[in-house]
Scaffold this motif. Sequence first.
Motif, mmCIF file in Angstrom:
data_model
loop_
_atom_site.group_PDB
_atom_site.id
_atom_site.type_symbol
_atom_site.label_atom_id
_atom_site.label_comp_id
_atom_site.label_asym_id
_atom_site.label_seq_id
_atom_site.Cartn_x
_atom_site.Cartn_y
_atom_site.Cartn_z
ATOM 1 N N TRP A 78 0.837 -1.201 0.000
ATOM 2 C CA TRP A 78 0.000 0.000 0.000
ATOM 3 C C TRP A 78 0.877 1.258 0.000
ATOM 4 O O TRP A 78 0.616 2.228 -0.713
ATOM 5 N N GLY A 81 2.637 1.746 -3.419
ATOM 6 C CA GLY A 81 1.657 2.242 -4.378
ATOM 7 C C GLY A 81 1.283 3.688 -4.119
ATOM 8 O O GLY A 81 1.162 4.491 -5.049
ATOM 9 N N ASP A 82 1.152 4.054 -2.838
ATOM 10 C CA ASP A 82 0.764 5.419 -2.476
ATOM 11 C C ASP A 82 1.836 6.450 -2.820
ATOM 12 O O ASP A 82 1.545 7.490 -3.414
ATOM 13 N N ARG A 107 -1.934 -0.814 -4.341
ATOM 14 C CA ARG A 107 -2.753 -0.099 -3.364
ATOM 15 C C ARG A 107 -4.015 -0.860 -2.979
ATOM 16 O O ARG A 107 -4.366 -0.935 -1.804
ATOM 17 N N ASN A 257 -3.640 6.479 5.327
ATOM 18 C CA ASN A 257 -3.681 5.062 4.949
ATOM 19 C C ASN A 257 -2.746 4.223 5.811
ATOM 20 O O ASN A 257 -3.128 3.169 6.338
#
Length: 299
Positions: A78, A81-82, A107, A257
């Motif tokens: 995650w 990807g972020d 993500r 996140n």
Amino acid sequence: MSFAFTEHEKQRVALASLLGIHLDPIGYTDMAVTIVWAVLIFVQFLVVAYSLHHRRYRPIHNAQPMLMAMLPVASIAWFIGDIVANDIVHPNQRWMRNCIVLVVWLRTTCGQSLVISALLMRCIFLWFKYRLHRRFTPLISTVFAALLMAAATVPSIIITILPTSKTVTFVATIDACIINPQFKTAATLLTWLMFAFLLAAFCMLFMGTKCVHNEHVGVAAAWLILGLAAGFNTYVMYVKPMYPASLVLRLCLVSANQGSVLVAWWAVMGRAVYNCRFRYHVYLVEWRLASKAAQTTRF
């Protein structure tokens, strides 16, 4: 990985300005936040390693450390990807320009979906233990894991096959991933339908069910923090669709996140790990007495 205000970055800001977009350049603030979260993830893995090392300690064993270890693993995917898709680092490598890999696989599938699947498996385990009074055997856990994996990967495979113009595509002029509005709406609806289903399932599973050590409270807290993070993501995507151009929004989004996954793990595992470290024998006695009292009440 450069965070300096290079000539290429100057050109990117100028091109964005021509398109009517105010673009905050990638800089040392992005670097600082990236380093902070990288350090926090590393520290989290040390704590996870501690929980796995003491997995035979009954309170930790009951919290399913192997299953919950999936949360920090998912947080890495995650996080990668972020930071790339949200323009926190420069997409210098070819794979960094593949928005399907970044947004759909890293993500969503390997990040958010894996976190939710692990927590749903935790709910099912508690349901078997306290409602059905049955063991959550390896065969049963494998079947549920396979179903959840299929539910996450099949849509991702279909999205990968579709033309990028209908899903998410990389715009080279500003080095950013642009999401198709129809695809964004469909993905948002799917995300919230999933959360609604999980909320309904949680209520049905635990309505009238008493968990001896209040394990359901940790799961509920994890769902709540993940839901708040999802709400913030939805708000930003619709109110500020070009949020990667804003330094504050892109850093807040990645922090929300990562913070939600971190808090979710501690909500489920925190009490057992803390007591294992600081009140090992005292808490073990308390835990066994509570288990014995519940078993006596049941019969």
